[in-house]
Scaffold this active site. Structure first.
Site, PDB file in Angstrom:
ATOM      1  CG  ASP A  54      -5.811  10.708   9.539  1.00 47.70           C
ATOM      2  OD1 ASP A  54      -6.747  11.411   9.184  1.00 47.70           O
ATOM      3  OD2 ASP A  54      -6.087   9.451   9.071  1.00 47.70           O
TER       4      ASP A  54
ATOM      5  CE1 TYR B  92      -5.154   6.114  12.399  1.00 39.87           C
ATOM      6  CE2 TYR B  92      -6.981   7.831  11.893  1.00 39.87           C
ATOM      7  CZ  TYR B  92      -5.528   6.904  11.783  1.00 39.87           C
ATOM      8  OH  TYR B  92      -5.302   7.433  10.392  1.00 39.87           O
TER       9      TYR B  92
ATOM     10  CB  ALA C 266      -2.889   7.472  18.102  1.00 40.70           C
ATOM     11  CE  LYS C 267      -2.235   7.956  11.737  1.00 38.03           C
ATOM     12  NZ  LYS C 267      -0.863   7.299  11.371  1.00 38.03           N
TER      13      LYS C 267
ATOM     14  NE  ARG D  32      -3.567  -0.355   2.854  1.00 38.16           N
ATOM     15  CZ  ARG D  32      -4.745   0.219   2.379  1.00 38.16           C
ATOM     16  NH1 ARG D  32      -5.414  -0.233   1.402  1.00 38.16           N
ATOM     17  NH2 ARG D  32      -5.223   1.399   2.986  1.00 38.16           N
TER      18      ARG D  32
HETATM   19  N1  NAP Z   1      -4.579   5.317   3.199  1.00 40.83           N
HETATM   20  C1  NAP Z   1      -4.730   6.492   3.586  1.00 40.83           C
HETATM   21  O1  NAP Z   1      -5.769   7.104   2.563  1.00 40.83           O
HETATM   22  C2  NAP Z   1      -4.431   7.077   4.725  1.00 40.83           C
HETATM   23  C3  NAP Z   1      -5.544   8.185   5.466  1.00 40.83           C
HETATM   24  C4  NAP Z   1      -4.933   8.566   6.476  1.00 40.83           C
HETATM   25  C5  NAP Z   1      -3.796   8.418   7.176  1.00 40.83           C
HETATM   26  N2  NAP Z   1      -2.972   7.547   6.576  1.00 40.83           N
HETATM   27  C6  NAP Z   1      -1.819   6.987   7.131  1.00 40.83           C
HETATM   28  O2  NAP Z   1      -0.753   6.762   6.266  1.00 40.83           O
HETATM   29  C7  NAP Z   1       0.122   5.709   6.666  1.00 40.83           C
HETATM   30  C8  NAP Z   1      -0.064   4.919   5.634  1.00 40.83           C
HETATM   31  O3  NAP Z   1      -1.400   4.299   5.272  1.00 40.83           O
HETATM   32  P1  NAP Z   1      -1.824   2.672   4.737  1.00 40.83           P
HETATM   33  O4  NAP Z   1      -3.449   2.824   4.586  1.00 40.83           O
HETATM   34  O5  NAP Z   1      -1.201   2.406   3.663  1.00 40.83           O
HETATM   35  O6  NAP Z   1      -1.551   1.991   6.148  1.00 40.83           O
HETATM   36  P2  NAP Z   1      -2.154   0.372   6.262  1.00 40.83           P
HETATM   37  O7  NAP Z   1      -2.087  -0.360   5.195  1.00 40.83           O
HETATM   38  O8  NAP Z   1      -3.284   0.396   7.381  1.00 40.83           O
HETATM   39  O9  NAP Z   1      -1.013  -0.071   7.509  1.00 40.83           O
HETATM   40  C9  NAP Z   1       0.391  -0.102   6.876  1.00 40.83           C
HETATM   41  C10 NAP Z   1       1.236  -1.005   7.783  1.00 40.83           C
HETATM   42  O10 NAP Z   1       1.267  -0.795   8.917  1.00 40.83           O
HETATM   43  C11 NAP Z   1       1.668  -1.967   9.635  1.00 40.83           C
HETATM   44  N3  NAP Z   1       1.348  -2.185  11.064  1.00 40.83           N
HETATM   45  C12 NAP Z   1       0.438  -2.010  11.616  1.00 40.83           C
HETATM   46  N4  NAP Z   1       0.561  -2.302  13.272  1.00 40.83           N
HETATM   47  C13 NAP Z   1       1.910  -2.886  13.122  1.00 40.83           C
HETATM   48  C14 NAP Z   1       2.432  -3.068  14.468  1.00 40.83           C
HETATM   49  N5  NAP Z   1       1.893  -3.321  15.460  1.00 40.83           N
HETATM   50  N6  NAP Z   1       3.766  -3.372  14.092  1.00 40.83           N
HETATM   51  C15 NAP Z   1       4.289  -3.547  12.709  1.00 40.83           C
HETATM   52  N7  NAP Z   1       3.692  -2.894  11.737  1.00 40.83           N
HETATM   53  C16 NAP Z   1       2.244  -2.845  11.975  1.00 40.83           C
HETATM   54  C17 NAP Z   1       1.257  -3.332   8.711  1.00 40.83           C
HETATM   55  O11 NAP Z   1       2.331  -4.109   8.396  1.00 40.83           O
HETATM   56  P3  NAP Z   1       1.989  -5.619   8.082  1.00 40.83           P
HETATM   57  O12 NAP Z   1       1.066  -5.814   6.784  1.00 40.83           O
HETATM   58  O13 NAP Z   1       3.497  -6.137   7.371  1.00 40.83           O
HETATM   59  O14 NAP Z   1       1.651  -6.357   9.301  1.00 40.83           O
HETATM   60  C18 NAP Z   1       0.555  -2.439   7.532  1.00 40.83           C
HETATM   61  O15 NAP Z   1       0.923  -3.025   6.236  1.00 40.83           O
HETATM   62  C19 NAP Z   1      -0.568   5.406   7.813  1.00 40.83           C
HETATM   63  O16 NAP Z   1       0.023   5.728   9.072  1.00 40.83           O
HETATM   64  C20 NAP Z   1      -1.812   5.824   7.759  1.00 40.83           C
HETATM   65  O17 NAP Z   1      -2.557   6.104   9.202  1.00 40.83           O
HETATM   66  C21 NAP Z   1      -3.359   6.927   5.293  1.00 40.83           C
END
Ligand code: NAP
Length: 252
Positions: free
Chosen positions: A146, A159, A162-163, A20
């Site tokens: 976020d 959440y 945390a953010k 992702r």
């Molecule tokens: N996607 C969006 O539109 C969006 C919106 C707002 C904020 N964000 C922020 O942007 C960042 C990336 O977003 P995303 O949607 O790609 O994130 P995501 O897919 O929800 O999570 C990214 C990775 O975090 C790892 N993770 C979660 N808990 C963990 C733990 N305890 N120890 C180690 N690894 C852990 C997982 O790794 P594994 O799969 O290897 O277990 C997961 O693949 C995040 O910080 C998210 O909060 C994203």
């Protein structure tokens, strides 16, 4: 091989980098000539595949590292392992995150530990462990925040806390680590819909996008571009939070 001399290239550790948004950031930074330490927890297959793909382009430029970021001891070891492998650490991207609803009245210790641990505590502990290496290299940190850090998401109390914490941490560490290390954050709106979250049905998605100035979701590339800019191309920016949200935070 690319034009870069791989042995002299700066090194970045990206957490949650196998899939992702994390994988997209990893590819973008690798394309700028960095060596990449790809952290993963469960997504081993994706992490190995990405590592192989990048090493095929530039031999020795990528390695993957497993750690559960809720295990505090593992955080120091993760940084130590990266430095042992690559010989240095220049940049840190705190991207890993867990994300789920915690309605008030139903919040448990386990929810708190998971959401605060992955989104806030581990970025701080990793920054602390990385500090001497980043200082030595005059490096930088980018934290993934976020837009809900500013205005909390309904039903997602922990959440949102945390953010909000990681935004405070970004500004705090910018002061603590300056002038050697810059610390910034990227605050996404909707860039990639959550993978396992029941709260985003078609109607909800449409409603969110209707309140976004650009009338569409962003992409992981939008986030990777912002991270790359703050990490590599913004020598006079620190303590800043860059919203990448199509204007949504204005009307949230
Ligand atoms: N996607 C969006 O539109 C969006 C919106 C707002 C904020 N964000 C922020 O942007 C960042 C990336 O977003 P995303 O949607 O790609 O994130 P995501 O897919 O929800 O999570 C990214 C990775 O975090 C790892 N993770 C979660 N808990 C963990 C733990 N305890 N120890 C180690 N690894 C852990 C997982 O790794 P594994 O799969 O290897 O277990 C997961 O693949 C995040 O910080 C998210 O909060 C994203």
């Amino acid at each position: 091989m690319t034009a870069h001399t791989v042995d002299a290239s700066p090194v970045v550790l990206i957490t949650g980098a196998a899939k992702r948004v994390g994988a997209c950031i990893t590819r973008a930074l690798h394309s700028r000539g960095l060596r990449v330490a790809i952290h993963y927890r469960h997504a081993r297959e994706d992490a190995v595949q990405l590592t192989d793909e990048l090493n095929l382009m530039t031999p020795g430029s990528a390695a993957c590292f497993q750690a559960d970021l809720l295990d505090t001891d593992a955080l120091t070891m993760l940084v130590a392992d990266v430095v042992t492998h690559f010989g240095q650490l220049d940049y840190l991207v705190n991207n890993a995150s867990s994300f789920f609803a915690t309605p008030l009245g139903e919040i448990t210790d386990a929810h708190w530990d998971d959401l605060i641990g992955s989104n806030l505590k581990s970025p701080l502990w990793l920054s602390q462990a990385a500090m001497p290496h980043l200082r030595k290299q005059q490096g930088a940190i980018v934290n993934m925040a976020d837009i809900h850090a500013e205005r909390p998401m309904r039903g997602h109390v922990v959440y949102s806390i945390a953010k909000a914490g990681i935004v405070a941490m970004t500004k705090s560490l910018a002061g603590e680590l300056g002038p050697d290390v810059r610390v910034n954050a990227v605050a996404p709106g909707v860039n990639l819909w959550p993978e396992h979250h029941p709260g985003f049905d078609d109607a909800t998605r449409a409603e969110i996008l209707s309140r976004t100035f650009l009338q569409r979701a962003g992409t992981p590339d939008d986030l990777a571009g912002a991270v790359t800019f703050l990490l590599l191309d913004a020598p006079y920016i620190t303590g800043h939070v860059l919203n990448v949200d199509g204007g949504r935070s204005v009307y949230l």
